[in-house]
Enzyme design. Structure first.
Site, mmCIF file in Angstrom:
data_model
loop_
_atom_site.group_PDB
_atom_site.id
_atom_site.type_symbol
_atom_site.label_atom_id
_atom_site.label_comp_id
_atom_site.label_asym_id
_atom_site.label_seq_id
_atom_site.Cartn_x
_atom_site.Cartn_y
_atom_site.Cartn_z
ATOM 1 N N GLU A 200 0.792 -1.234 0.000
ATOM 2 C CA GLU A 200 0.000 0.000 0.000
ATOM 3 C C GLU A 200 0.824 1.284 0.000
ATOM 4 O OE1 GLU A 200 -2.941 -0.328 3.150
ATOM 5 O OE2 GLU A 200 -3.413 -2.385 2.593
ATOM 6 N N ASN A 241 2.181 -5.210 -3.137
ATOM 7 C CA ASN A 241 0.785 -5.502 -2.824
ATOM 8 C C ASN A 241 0.004 -4.218 -2.566
ATOM 9 O OD1 ASN A 241 -1.204 -7.616 -2.122
ATOM 10 N ND2 ASN A 241 -1.122 -6.738 -0.059
ATOM 11 N N HIS A 277 -10.330 -6.361 -1.933
ATOM 12 C CA HIS A 277 -11.334 -6.182 -0.869
ATOM 13 C C HIS A 277 -12.466 -5.387 -1.508
ATOM 14 C CE1 HIS A 277 -8.838 -7.635 2.427
ATOM 15 N NE2 HIS A 277 -7.881 -6.795 2.105
ATOM 16 N N GLU A 307 -6.012 -10.786 -1.315
ATOM 17 C CA GLU A 307 -6.763 -10.668 -0.054
ATOM 18 C C GLU A 307 -8.278 -10.595 -0.306
ATOM 19 O OE1 GLU A 307 -5.359 -7.412 2.337
ATOM 20 O OE2 GLU A 307 -3.277 -7.740 1.830
ATOM 21 N N ASP A 309 -12.123 -10.526 -0.439
ATOM 22 C CA ASP A 309 -13.366 -10.765 0.279
ATOM 23 C C ASP A 309 -14.419 -9.876 -0.381
ATOM 24 O OD1 ASP A 309 -11.718 -9.328 3.161
ATOM 25 O OD2 ASP A 309 -12.618 -8.241 1.484
#
Ligand code: G3I
Length: 390
Positions: A200, A241, A277, A307, A309
């Site tokens: 990030e 990432n 996400h 990651e 979801d």
């Protein structure tokens, strides 16, 4: 996200697990809706009689069915890694570990390898996760060496150890990062397959995100981190990432520009992680995600969903309708990615709604593939369909 004590988790989840055992057959029936997909995972067929549930749980904690249809089997048939975040706390609940090993071949420690947690608690929890992965022939993605953002009180992992702060000299700051990365990556050399080296660093609006790393070392901190990780383990796959960079345009273009320059400068970067996400009410189209994966792969980089979801709380409709939308999102995004040469892995940020960061960050939701009773949801079958698609 607070994780209740193990005892409470065990008792509560054990009762839920009993529920799963009883409901297990129902999934088999539900799965008939997708009759062309292999039947539900073996764990549901292993629990045939309630009185045997205890034995079954004991039984399933000791062996990982290798022949059973699972996401892991479907991914391995395509030469892909399929992963989940896992925390050491949850491993103490047997069905968590059994499900993790059965369904996934790629494990990302959810917080145990973050700088602040290593500083506060040492390596024991991370060692446990690495050992679990080794015992179940799973690869590990270390996460994350440098979380390049200012401290966010909602995310403890963004906190830096006290000994690196705004008063630290540049030389001492650089030395601290070097020691952190060399020590952590060196400790797991040969045991950790890949590392999220920098997480990030790209700002949501423009340029790089403000952080102590940027203040102290300038934009070169990113390349320096990759170089340090490569020195500590020349065989590890080193990944950049980020979130919000999954589709095309905006931040995604800035991440692409960043990693393209790192590659051009011969920085030892080998992959990109797209966190994914997302909210089922608004997310990048599968076509744009695939186009982004293609352009990143064209740089010679391995691309991960890192990651995933999918939040559904705000999706209009009843539970069944929400779950169907969620299934389609998982299916469409994963299906688009697995078709792209250079796509390496799909990792979900947990696998059971019983444990997701989303609940504490966004409020109660059901973003993952299995429900809190460890029962596969339609989303699970959406991912299975994606993995089995042409
Ligand atoms: O270590 C303590 C433990 O001793 C205590 O018993 C427990 C309950 O209080 O808390 C534990 O620490 C918490 C840890 O999660 C484990 O649950 C931290 O306070 C909490 O801040 C930490 O949150 C994690 C967060 O990153 C910050 O590190 C979440 O689990 C994790 O899902 C989240 O993951 C991030 C990725 O690293 C980067 N991408 C975004 C993603 C979601 O924010």
């Amino acid at each position: 996200m607070s994780v209740p004590s193990v005892a409470k988790t065990d008792r509560r989840n054990f009762l839920k697990y009993i529920g799963t055992a009883a409901a297990g057959v129902a999934v088999g029936v539900a799965a008939d809706r997708y009759s062309w997909i292999p039947s539900s995972p073996a764990i549901l067929t292993q629990t045939t009689r309630t009185e045997r549930v205890t034995d079954t749980i004991t039984e399933t904690t000791t062996k990982t069915p290798s022949c059973s249809p699972s996401l892991r089997a479907a991914a391995e048939a395509r030469g892909l890694l399929i992963g989940s975040a896992a925390d050491e706390n949850s491993l103490r609940y047997a069905p968590f570990g059994t499900t993790l090993a059965r369904e996934f071949n790629f494990l990302t420690p959810e917080w145990e390898m973050k700088w602040i947690f290593i500083t506060q608690r040492g390596y024991e929890a991370a060692d446990t996760l690495v050992k679990f992965a080794s015992n179940h022939q799973m690869k590990v993605k270390g996460h994350t060496l440098i979380w390049a953002r200012g401290f966010d009180p909602r995310l403890e992992g963004t906190r830096l150890p006290d000994y690196v702060n705004e008063n630290t000299s540049v030389a001492d700051f650089r030395r601290a990062i070097q020691e952190h990365i060399h020590t952590l990556v060196g400790r797991y050399r040969g045991k950790v397959y890949a590392w999220d080296v920098v997480n990030e660093a790209v700002d949501d609006i423009e340029g790089l995100r403000k952080s102590l790393f940027l203040d102290k070392l300038g934009e070169g901190f990113i390349a320096e981190a990759f170089q340090l990780a490569h020195e500590a383990d020349p065989d590890a796959l080193l990944i950049y990432n980020d979130y919000g960079a999954e589709g095309m345009g905006g931040k995604s273009d800035r991440v692409y520009t960043l990693v393209k320059k790192l590659v051009a400068d011969n920085v030892p970067i080998h992959g990109v992680g797209l966190q994914m996400h997302i909210n089922a009410t608004g997310y990048p189209t599968a076509e744009h995600v695939a186009a982004n994966v293609r352009r990143l792969a064209a740089l010679g980089l391995k691309v991960n969903i890192s990651e995933m979801d999918v939040r559904i709380r705000d999706v209009p409709g009843d539970t069944q309708q929400k779950l169907e939308v969620q299934r389609q999102v998982y299916r469409d995004i994963v299906s688009a990615c697995v078709k792209v040469k250079g796509f390496m892995a799909a990792t979900f940020w947990g696998f059971t709604d019983a444990h997701s960061w989303v609940d504490s960050f966004y409020g109660p939701d059901d973003p993952l593939l299995l429900d809190e009773y460890y029962k596969p949801k339609p989303a699970y079958w959406g991912v299975m369909e994606a993995l089995l698609s042409g």
